[in-house]
Enzyme design. Sequence first.
Site, PDB file in Angstrom:
ATOM      1  N   ASN A  44       0.844  -1.195   0.000  1.00 10.79           N
ATOM      2  CA  ASN A  44       0.000   0.000   0.000  1.00 10.79           C
ATOM      3  C   ASN A  44       0.883   1.250   0.000  1.00 10.79           C
ATOM      4  OD1 ASN A  44      -0.201  -1.147   2.971  1.00 10.79           O
ATOM      5  ND2 ASN A  44      -0.749   0.994   3.238  1.00 10.79           N
ATOM      6  N   ASP A  45       0.617   2.227   0.821  1.00 11.47           N
ATOM      7  CA  ASP A  45       1.124   3.594   0.681  1.00 11.47           C
ATOM      8  C   ASP A  45       2.592   3.718   0.265  1.00 11.47           C
ATOM      9  OD1 ASP A  45      -1.316   3.768   1.924  1.00 11.47           O
ATOM     10  OD2 ASP A  45      -0.551   4.645   3.775  1.00 11.47           O
ATOM     11  N   ARG A 171       0.337   9.534  13.095  1.00 14.15           N
ATOM     12  CA  ARG A 171       1.162   8.721  12.199  1.00 14.15           C
ATOM     13  C   ARG A 171       1.535   9.451  10.898  1.00 14.15           C
ATOM     14  NH1 ARG A 171      -3.833   6.158  12.801  1.00 14.15           N
ATOM     15  NH2 ARG A 171      -5.240   6.203  11.015  1.00 14.15           N
ATOM     16  N   GLU A 226      -4.648  11.148   7.043  1.00 19.26           N
ATOM     17  CA  GLU A 226      -3.504  10.262   6.897  1.00 19.26           C
ATOM     18  C   GLU A 226      -2.524  10.826   5.869  1.00 19.26           C
ATOM     19  OE1 GLU A 226      -4.403   5.828   8.179  1.00 19.26           O
ATOM     20  OE2 GLU A 226      -5.023   6.196   6.110  1.00 19.26           O
TER      21      GLU A 226
END
Length: 507
Positions: A44-45, A171, A226
């Site tokens: 993912n990211d 985060r 995020e």
Amino acid sequence: MWIDSRHQEAIERAALSIRHNMKKVSGDHWRPNYHISTEAFWMNDPNGFSTFKNEYHLFYQHHPYSAEWGPMFWGHVKSEDLVFWEHLPIALAPSEDYDLDGCFSGSTIEKDGFLYALYTGNVWTGNDQDTDLRQTQCLAVSEDGVHFNKSSKNPVISSAPNGDIHPHHFRDPKMWKHGDDYYCVVGSRTKDQQGQALLYRSKDLIDWHFMNVMAKSDGQLGYMWECPDFFHLDGQDVLMISPQGMKPKDYRYHNLHQAGYIQGKLDYETGMFSHGDFRLLDYGFDFYAPQTIQDFQGRRIMVAWMAMWESEMPEQKNNWAGAMTIPRELTIQDNEIISNPILEIEKLRENAVQYKNITVEGEHTFNQISGDSYELEVIIDAQASLTFGVKVRKSEALNQETLLMYNRAESLLELNRDRSGSGPKGSRVVPVKLHDNKLCLRIFIDKSSIEVFINNGEKVMSARIYPDQTAKGISFFSEKEITLIKFQKWDLNKSVSNGSIEGNSSS
């Protein structure tokens, strides 16, 4: 450099897991040719997108034991030109008390000849992953850009600040340098679940001091921000965020989570960011957690995760999941961000075909033109037609196609994947104005994706699609006569190669 044996052992175990599963993954006909994906298992990211020793490095969230999200590692690829990428050993693995359940997202920056990574250490403190967690910001350092050792001072930010700041959801630090100081923005939420971004400052990347809540939701921008990113572009300060929990509004915000930006001016003395409205960066289905760098030429380049949380991912049955977008150059035009493919992507072109001034009424199929890894560039004169468009990854026999259709009465372009094969369905629309009655599309097709750049990057739509490997047709359609003023197609070559995934290898 001193080697952390526990960390290194965790990396080597993960490398073994990947190596044992690469063969099944490499044979999947949905594997991308020119988009970054893992050698095996989950991605993912994007993380740590950076320049170091004359190369580009891109890290990413990675679970090296299954095609499902799990305890996060940092996968790693590098490139000399942002086009041809080589896989490198895993950079970060959960190994310490402060990151036992995941090395979550973060960023990297070069300082004094070393590459520093600031990431979120995640620990589950109970069974509820939304409430039972502890997140801290941790530092790792590399002298070769490949092998990282975690700082003995970790965590370098041991808790969220006091105030109306959620103590646990804290985060995804993104670092940059301004003047003599280093700064980082961290994703956060308030105690009553409103997204916000926190600003920190440091002299040495180790001692970080909280400055302020840099920006926060007005009540309409979700419950958590995020993967923040901050940069200066064409006279504007830009804060990119990926808000979770925004409610759909007209044609916008229909994905589970969104990704966009606000722009304005950061006061480096107070830590406050004055800004305008939130705007999306991509209007398709699959675009999240974008991260940017300033490249060696001074351009601002963006990459994002080309997938979406909780979306069906048919590739998982073949032991991989997720991909990155192609790198996009960002500029500001008429006070909005414009996104276009980097110029270097043209290195992948071959087998060029070009047509000019083709009249289409009804449907026109180019029988001699097909494919599953290519670039199309088309300028359409709409003439008097109210609806027209293009179909790609088409198979008459299987009733498969991915549809791009323009509705002039409503000035909307639709991307529809209801008949795209396996996987998720649905459509997305975006407002698009014709220029001199013309629509300009630049379409990138890979084995399981489509990216559409509209009117020279004014809007972009990205999606994962999962057609049968025989669905390769291309056709244009219109309810009245239109003219394809220019129609060009290039096949695009493979650009992501397997490097060494051995835990003890070097670049």
